[in-house]
Design an enzyme around this catalytic site. Structure first.
Site, PDB file in Angstrom:
ATOM      1  N   PHE A   1     -17.421 -12.584 -11.527  1.00  0.00           N
ATOM      2  CA  PHE A   1     -17.399 -11.415 -12.416  1.00  0.00           C
ATOM      3  C   PHE A   1     -18.489 -10.427 -12.024  1.00  0.00           C
ATOM      4  CE2 PHE A   1     -17.058  -9.601 -16.856  1.00  0.00           C
ATOM      5  CZ  PHE A   1     -15.705  -9.304 -16.744  1.00  0.00           C
TER       6      PHE A   1
ATOM      7  N   ARG B   1     -18.934  -6.634  -9.523  1.00  0.00           N
ATOM      8  CA  ARG B   1     -18.438  -5.254  -9.637  1.00  0.00           C
ATOM      9  C   ARG B   1     -16.916  -5.200  -9.724  1.00  0.00           C
ATOM     10  NH1 ARG B   1     -23.020  -4.627  -5.801  1.00  0.00           N
ATOM     11  NH2 ARG B   1     -21.680  -5.909  -4.503  1.00  0.00           N
ATOM     12  N   ILE B   2     -16.229  -5.860  -8.778  1.00  0.00           N
ATOM     13  CA  ILE B   2     -14.766  -5.739  -8.735  1.00  0.00           C
ATOM     14  C   ILE B   2     -14.132  -6.527  -9.883  1.00  0.00           C
ATOM     15  CG2 ILE B   2     -12.693  -6.157  -7.322  1.00  0.00           C
ATOM     16  CD1 ILE B   2     -14.546  -5.729  -4.835  1.00  0.00           C
TER      17      ILE B   2
ATOM     18  N   THR C   1     -23.186 -16.454 -12.775  1.00  0.00           N
ATOM     19  CA  THR C   1     -24.106 -16.064 -13.831  1.00  0.00           C
ATOM     20  C   THR C   1     -23.303 -15.588 -15.036  1.00  0.00           C
ATOM     21  OG1 THR C   1     -25.423 -15.190 -12.009  1.00  0.00           O
ATOM     22  CG2 THR C   1     -26.212 -14.705 -14.244  1.00  0.00           C
TER      23      THR C   1
ATOM     24  N   THR D   1      -7.942 -11.052  -3.608  1.00  0.00           N
ATOM     25  CA  THR D   1      -8.340  -9.856  -2.857  1.00  0.00           C
ATOM     26  C   THR D   1      -9.777 -10.024  -2.360  1.00  0.00           C
ATOM     27  OG1 THR D   1      -9.126  -8.774  -4.861  1.00  0.00           O
ATOM     28  CG2 THR D   1      -6.862  -8.285  -4.187  1.00  0.00           C
TER      29      THR D   1
ATOM     30  N   ARG E   1     -11.741 -12.991  -0.193  1.00  0.00           N
ATOM     31  CA  ARG E   1     -11.711 -13.370   1.221  1.00  0.00           C
ATOM     32  C   ARG E   1     -10.765 -14.544   1.354  1.00  0.00           C
ATOM     33  NH1 ARG E   1     -13.333  -9.155   2.353  1.00  0.00           N
ATOM     34  NH2 ARG E   1     -15.245  -8.547   3.421  1.00  0.00           N
TER      35      ARG E   1
ATOM     36  N   GLU F   1      -7.213 -14.414   9.236  1.00  0.00           N
ATOM     37  CA  GLU F   1      -6.706 -13.058   9.465  1.00  0.00           C
ATOM     38  C   GLU F   1      -6.756 -12.691  10.941  1.00  0.00           C
ATOM     39  OE1 GLU F   1      -8.227 -11.195   5.317  1.00  0.00           O
ATOM     40  OE2 GLU F   1      -8.377  -9.880   7.038  1.00  0.00           O
TER      41      GLU F   1
ATOM     42  N   HIS G   1      -4.726  -6.696   4.025  1.00  0.00           N
ATOM     43  CA  HIS G   1      -6.148  -6.430   3.752  1.00  0.00           C
ATOM     44  C   HIS G   1      -6.405  -4.933   3.537  1.00  0.00           C
ATOM     45  CE1 HIS G   1     -10.461  -8.120   4.416  1.00  0.00           C
ATOM     46  NE2 HIS G   1     -10.449  -7.136   3.522  1.00  0.00           N
TER      47      HIS G   1
ATOM     48  N   GLY H   1      -7.508  -3.660   0.401  1.00  0.00           N
ATOM     49  CA  GLY H   1      -8.223  -3.467  -0.870  1.00  0.00           C
ATOM     50  C   GLY H   1      -8.943  -2.137  -0.978  1.00  0.00           C
TER      51      GLY H   1
HETATM   52  P1  NAP Z   1     -20.274  -8.729  -6.353  1.00  0.00           P
HETATM   53  O1  NAP Z   1     -20.529  -7.568  -7.253  1.00  0.00           O
HETATM   54  O2  NAP Z   1     -21.419  -9.335  -5.624  1.00  0.00           O
HETATM   55  O3  NAP Z   1     -19.533  -9.848  -7.231  1.00  0.00           O
HETATM   56  C1  NAP Z   1     -19.349 -11.165  -6.821  1.00  0.00           C
HETATM   57  C2  NAP Z   1     -19.446 -12.052  -8.042  1.00  0.00           C
HETATM   58  O4  NAP Z   1     -19.144 -13.398  -7.656  1.00  0.00           O
HETATM   59  C3  NAP Z   1     -20.852 -12.076  -8.656  1.00  0.00           C
HETATM   60  O5  NAP Z   1     -20.735 -11.940 -10.049  1.00  0.00           O
HETATM   61  C4  NAP Z   1     -21.370 -13.462  -8.282  1.00  0.00           C
HETATM   62  O6  NAP Z   1     -22.252 -14.021  -9.236  1.00  0.00           O
HETATM   63  C5  NAP Z   1     -20.088 -14.258  -8.280  1.00  0.00           C
HETATM   64  N1  NAP Z   1     -20.261 -15.500  -7.521  1.00  0.00           N
HETATM   65  C6  NAP Z   1     -20.907 -15.691  -6.338  1.00  0.00           C
HETATM   66  N2  NAP Z   1     -20.832 -16.983  -5.960  1.00  0.00           N
HETATM   67  C7  NAP Z   1     -20.124 -17.614  -6.935  1.00  0.00           C
HETATM   68  C8  NAP Z   1     -19.719 -18.959  -7.131  1.00  0.00           C
HETATM   69  N3  NAP Z   1     -20.032 -19.907  -6.239  1.00  0.00           N
HETATM   70  N4  NAP Z   1     -19.000 -19.257  -8.248  1.00  0.00           N
HETATM   71  C9  NAP Z   1     -18.701 -18.314  -9.149  1.00  0.00           C
HETATM   72  N5  NAP Z   1     -19.070 -17.012  -9.019  1.00  0.00           N
HETATM   73  C10 NAP Z   1     -19.762 -16.683  -7.923  1.00  0.00           C
HETATM   74  O7  NAP Z   1     -19.203  -8.358  -5.241  1.00  0.00           O
HETATM   75  P2  NAP Z   1     -17.975  -7.330  -5.362  1.00  0.00           P
HETATM   76  O8  NAP Z   1     -18.421  -5.985  -4.926  1.00  0.00           O
HETATM   77  O9  NAP Z   1     -17.326  -7.493  -6.681  1.00  0.00           O
HETATM   78  O10 NAP Z   1     -17.052  -7.911  -4.192  1.00  0.00           O
HETATM   79  C11 NAP Z   1     -16.573  -9.243  -4.250  1.00  0.00           C
HETATM   80  C12 NAP Z   1     -15.951  -9.630  -2.928  1.00  0.00           C
HETATM   81  O11 NAP Z   1     -14.722  -8.948  -2.763  1.00  0.00           O
HETATM   82  C13 NAP Z   1     -16.754  -9.212  -1.673  1.00  0.00           C
HETATM   83  O12 NAP Z   1     -17.746 -10.184  -1.366  1.00  0.00           O
HETATM   84  C14 NAP Z   1     -15.713  -9.102  -0.600  1.00  0.00           C
HETATM   85  O13 NAP Z   1     -15.635 -10.299   0.130  1.00  0.00           O
HETATM   86  C15 NAP Z   1     -14.429  -8.875  -1.375  1.00  0.00           C
HETATM   87  N6  NAP Z   1     -13.839  -7.547  -1.124  1.00  0.00           N
HETATM   88  C16 NAP Z   1     -12.596  -7.475  -0.584  1.00  0.00           C
HETATM   89  C17 NAP Z   1     -12.017  -6.235  -0.362  1.00  0.00           C
HETATM   90  C18 NAP Z   1     -10.640  -6.107   0.220  1.00  0.00           C
HETATM   91  O14 NAP Z   1     -10.401  -5.176   0.975  1.00  0.00           O
HETATM   92  N7  NAP Z   1      -9.724  -6.976  -0.116  1.00  0.00           N
HETATM   93  C19 NAP Z   1     -12.712  -5.056  -0.678  1.00  0.00           C
HETATM   94  C20 NAP Z   1     -13.956  -5.175  -1.239  1.00  0.00           C
HETATM   95  C21 NAP Z   1     -14.528  -6.429  -1.452  1.00  0.00           C
HETATM   96  P3  NAP Z   1     -23.788 -13.527  -9.399  1.00  0.00           P
HETATM   97  O15 NAP Z   1     -23.705 -12.425 -10.396  1.00  0.00           O
HETATM   98  O16 NAP Z   1     -24.527 -14.716  -9.881  1.00  0.00           O
HETATM   99  O17 NAP Z   1     -24.229 -13.065  -8.029  1.00  0.00           O
END
Ligand code: NAP
Length: 324
Positions: free
Chosen positions: A152, A154-155, A176, A234, A236, A265, A283, A285
């Site tokens: 939970f 940003r996305i 968290t 969406t 990885r 991929e 891919h 997103g």
């Molecule tokens: P983000 O803001 O860092 O959010 C990731 C969330 O996952 C954080 O809340 C984090 O918790 C939580 N998390 C990390 N490890 C975990 C675990 N073991 N169990 C449960 N929760 C866990 O990242 P975002 O910007 O939302 O992006 C998320 C991911 O989307 C990226 O890392 C990227 O790989 C992928 N993405 C894909 C595309 C696409 O084109 N398909 C585009 C953009 C991003 P904490 O708050 O404790 O850190």
């Protein structure tokens, strides 16, 4: 200074970098081959790379003078952060600017899977839409259902906002837990991973790929989901055990899946492409003109700051480097 850009970027952004530095850029749409990348990096001061480039010790050895690695993308699982930090090089990513575009695609996959949109498109194009009938081509209602968001950040949160517009109940699981006041504000409930898997009609994954999240969703987790549920990924590819997912989609363990990312991929797991209950995207997103342009600007700003020896705005390892 000398800069290598491994992916074709908009002219306006490349010009910005060229005002201050010499630029060598991959002029093709496809990623640079490994050997070319290794050779291209020799003698460079700055690297602007993308998520398809593996950044590891071997690569770093080719550019001992490297001052900055500016990644075009928010995910950085392709970068050996430990190795880069050991070399004292700041690494940056492009968080935030792709949040809305990626959340849009996750919600699009929820709708596309539940309402069988791609299957319907294929039928209409093939001239097989012959009549309307009350029981023809039924899908699942999305409005009012329960959405389980795993990760939970940003996305994940942006997806929760979209779900609110569809009167969905949103439960989330993340490393968290939010403050209660924030949960109330976003109208979401925390659940353990297992509770979420059992309760959700749609499970959408938004964790980064780490050693803890690799195969987070495997055969066991798929079995915990409702047989009527859908999985959306969406984040990885390797977060989901794709072979187990193919099996689960085949034998009705879950009803469907919407994927934007894949374990190997651009290859798909054997059997995945034949399944009608999977919607598969290449891919995309963050693939909107607006978002990709903002990502390019952000990566360039990070690169330029790093080359000036300043703290780049989106540095992932500044503290690890001792704040310099
Ligand atoms: P983000 O803001 O860092 O959010 C990731 C969330 O996952 C954080 O809340 C984090 O918790 C939580 N998390 C990390 N490890 C975990 C675990 N073991 N169990 C449960 N929760 C866990 O990242 P975002 O910007 O939302 O992006 C998320 C991911 O989307 C990226 O890392 C990227 O790989 C992928 N993405 C894909 C595309 C696409 O084109 N398909 C585009 C953009 C991003 P904490 O708050 O404790 O850190």
């Amino acid at each position: 200074m000398d800069v290598l850009i491994t992916a074709l970027l908009p002219d306006e952004v490349v010009s910005l970098i060229r005002q201050e530095h010499r630029v060598e850029m991959n002029g093709e749409l496809r990623p640079m081959e490994r050997e070319k990348l290794l050779r291209g990096l020799e003698g460079k001061d700055g690297l602007l790379c993308s998520i398809t480039d593996r950044i590891d010790g071997e690569l770093l050895d080719r550019a001992p003078g490297l001052k900055i690695i500016a990644n075009y993308g928010v995910g950085f699982d392709h970068i050996d952060l430990e190795a880069v930090t050991r070399k004292g090089i700041p690494v940056t990513n492009t968080p935030g600017v792709l949040t809305d575009a990626t959340a849009d695609i996750a919600f699009a996959l929820i709708l596309a899977t539940a309402r069988r949109m791609v299957e319907g498109d294929r039928i209409a194009r093939a001239g097989r839409f012959r009549f309307w009938s009350p029981l023809n081509f039924l899908g699942q209602q999305v409005s009012g259902k329960t959405l389980g968001i795993v990760g939970f950040g940003r996305i994940g949160r942006a997806l929760a906002k979209r779900a609110a517009g569809f009167d969905m109940r949103v439960i989330y699981h993340s490393r968290t837990r939010l403050d209660l006041s924030e949960e109330l504000k976003l109208n979401v409930d925390y659940a353990s991973f297992e509770e979420l898997l059992r309760a959700a009609d749609f499970v959408s994954v938004h964790v980064p790929l780490t050693s803890q999240t690799r195969h987070l969703v495997g055969a066991r987790e798929l079995k915990l989901m409702k047989p009527s549920a859908y999985l959306v990924n969406t984040a990885r590819g390797p977060v989901v055990d794709e072979a187990a997912l193919v099996e689960a989609l085949r034998n009705g363990t879950i009803r469907g899946a919407g994927l934007d990312v894949y374990e190997n991929e651009p290859d798909l797991a054997p059997g995945l492409a034949e399944l009608d209950n999977a919607v598969l995207l290449p891919h995309v997103g963050s693939a909107t003109i607006e978002t990709r342009t903002r990502m390019a600007h952000m990566a360039a700003e990070n690169l330029l700051a790093g080359l000036r020896g300043e703290k780049p705005p989106n540095c992932l390892n500044w503290e690890l480097l001792g704040g310099r």
